[in-house]
Design a protein around this motif. Structure first.
Motif, PDB file in Angstrom:
ATOM      1  N   LEU A   1       0.744  -1.258   0.109  1.00  0.00           N
ATOM      2  CA  LEU A   1       0.070   0.070  -0.099  1.00  0.00           C
ATOM      3  C   LEU A   1       0.639   1.236  -0.083  1.00  0.00           C
ATOM      4  N   ASP A   2       0.319   2.057  -1.043  1.00  0.00           N
ATOM      5  CA  ASP A   2       1.412   3.384  -0.799  1.00  0.00           C
ATOM      6  C   ASP A   2       0.605   4.409  -0.901  1.00  0.00           C
ATOM      7  N   LEU A   3       0.761   5.088   0.267  1.00  0.00           N
ATOM      8  CA  LEU A   3      -0.258   6.273   0.882  1.00  0.00           C
ATOM      9  C   LEU A   3       0.060   7.454   0.248  1.00  0.00           C
ATOM     10  N   ALA A   4      -0.990   8.372   0.137  1.00  0.00           N
ATOM     11  CA  ALA A   4      -0.615   9.614  -0.614  1.00  0.00           C
ATOM     12  C   ALA A   4       0.338   9.487  -1.860  1.00  0.00           C
ATOM     13  N   CYS A   5      -0.221   8.542  -2.779  1.00  0.00           N
ATOM     14  CA  CYS A   5       0.703   8.114  -3.845  1.00  0.00           C
ATOM     15  C   CYS A   5       0.982   9.133  -4.958  1.00  0.00           C
ATOM     16  N   GLY A   6       0.015  10.083  -4.777  1.00  0.00           N
ATOM     17  CA  GLY A   6       0.228  11.225  -5.658  1.00  0.00           C
ATOM     18  C   GLY A   6       0.154  10.681  -7.276  1.00  0.00           C
ATOM     19  N   THR A   7       1.103  11.088  -8.154  1.00  0.00           N
ATOM     20  CA  THR A   7       0.993  10.631  -9.546  1.00  0.00           C
ATOM     21  C   THR A   7       1.867   9.273  -9.642  1.00  0.00           C
TER      22      THR A   7
END
Length: 267
Positions: free
Chosen positions: A41-47
Motif C-alpha cells: 500500500l502506497d499512501l498519498a501516492c500522488g502521481t
C-alpha cells in the motif's frame, strides 16, 4: 498554513514537484524490500512514483490518495508501462481496508499531509501485517522548506487576523525523529529514523520560486485563502530566500534538501 483538502491537491500541476522528489522513491522501496506477490500500500501516492517502483519489483500494489486527478495520472502511467495496480481514493485517517491487509506500507512525502497524525498512524498499524514493513519520508524542519513554510503560515495567519498555531494546536512535527518514534510506538510499531539528502535543480531561483507559486497545490490553495495581492507580495518576499539558499554558481539553481527516512515494523 493549513494543509489542502483532498480536492485542493487537484489544483495546479503537482507533477512538477513529483519529478523533483522522485529520487526518494527507490530509497523507500529499498527500505521495505518488496518481494513478488506481496501486497503493498502506497499512501498519498500522488502521481505514482513509489507505487510504480513497487509494481516494477513485483509487489501487488494499491495506490491510495485523496485527489482524483492525481490517481488518474498514476493510473495512466501504470497503463503505459503495462503495470498492474489498484488505485483507491480516500482519507489517510480512515483507510478503507481490512485489518492485516498489507505486507508493505509506504509513503513518499505524502503521509505528512494527514490532518490527523495519531489516527493515520493507528490505521497504518491496523492494515499492516504482523510481519509487515513500513517506510516513509518527511522533511527535516530546517533550511529552505522550513523558512518558506514559516513565511506562508505567517501570511495566512495575518490574513485572517489569527496567531500561528502553537503547542497542542500545531500540526504534528514530522521533522522530529523523537516525535515520529513516539507516535508509532503508541500503535505498536517500532520505527527507526535516519537523515537523508535530496538534491533539487531548476533553471534559476526565479524559476523555482515561480513554479511553486504558479503550479504547486499547497501554494495555490494559500492564494485562495489570502487573496491575489497578498499572494504576489509573498512571492516577492520568498524569492530572496530562495536565492540565498542557492548552491549553484552558474546562474541555475541547486539545493540539497534534508529529509528523514523512517522505517519499521510491528513489535
Amino acid at each position: 498554513m493549513s494543509e489542502p483538502t483532498s480536492s485542493h491537491w487537484d489544483k495546479g500541476s503537482y507533477e512538477i514537484t513529483a519529478e523533483q522528489i522522485a529520487p526518494a522513491s527507490p530509497v523507500v522501496a529499498d527500505a521495505v524490500e518488496p518481494v513478488a506477490g506481496q501486497p503493498a500500500l502506497d499512501l498519498a501516492c500522488g502521481t505514482g512514483n513509489e507505487a510504480l517502483i513497487l509494481a516494477r519489483r513485483g509487489a501487488e500494489v494499491t495506490g491510495f490518495d485523496g485527489a482524483p486527478r492525481l490517481l488518474s495520472v498514476a493510473e495512466e502511467r501504470a497503463r503505459e508501462e503495462g503495470l498492474e495496480a489498484n488505485w483507491v481514493q480516500g482519507d489517510l485517517a480512515e483507510l478503507p481496508f481490512a485489518d492485516d491487509s498489507f505486507e508493505i506500507v509506504t509513503s513518499v512525502f505524502g503521509l505528512i499531509f494527514t490532518n490527523d497524525a495519531p489516527r493515520s498512524a493507528g490505521e497504518i498499524a491496523r492494515v499492516l501485517r504482523p510481519q509487515g514493513r513500513l517506510a516513509f519520508t518527511s522533511w527535516v524542519e530546517d533550511g529552505l522548506f522550513k523558512t518558506m513554510q514559516d513565511m506562508s503560515k505567517a501570511a495566512v495567519a495575518e490574513s485572517f487576523g489569527q496567531a500561528i498555531p502553537e503547542g497542542a494546536d500545531a500540526p504534528f512535527a514530522w521533522g522530529d525523529e523523537g516525535a515520529i518514534r513516539e507516535l508509532f510506538s503508541e500503535h505498536g510499531l517500532m520505527v527507526q529514523v535516519e537523515e537523508r539528502e535530496l538534491v533539487i535543480e531548476e533553471d534559476s531561483a526565479v524559476g523555482l520560486n515561480d513554479r511553486w507559486f504558479d503550479l504547486h497545490p499547497i501554494w495555490l490553495t494559500m492564494r485562495d485563502a489570502i487573496g491575489e495581492d497578498s499572494y504576489e507580495a509573498l512571492r516577492r518576499e520568498t524569492l530572496p530566500i530562495v536565492e540565498q539558499h542557492n548552491e549553484a554558481d552558474d546562474g541555475s539553481f541547486r539545493y540539497t534538501l534534508k529529509y528523514l527516512l523512517s522505517e519499521g515494523s510491528p513489535v
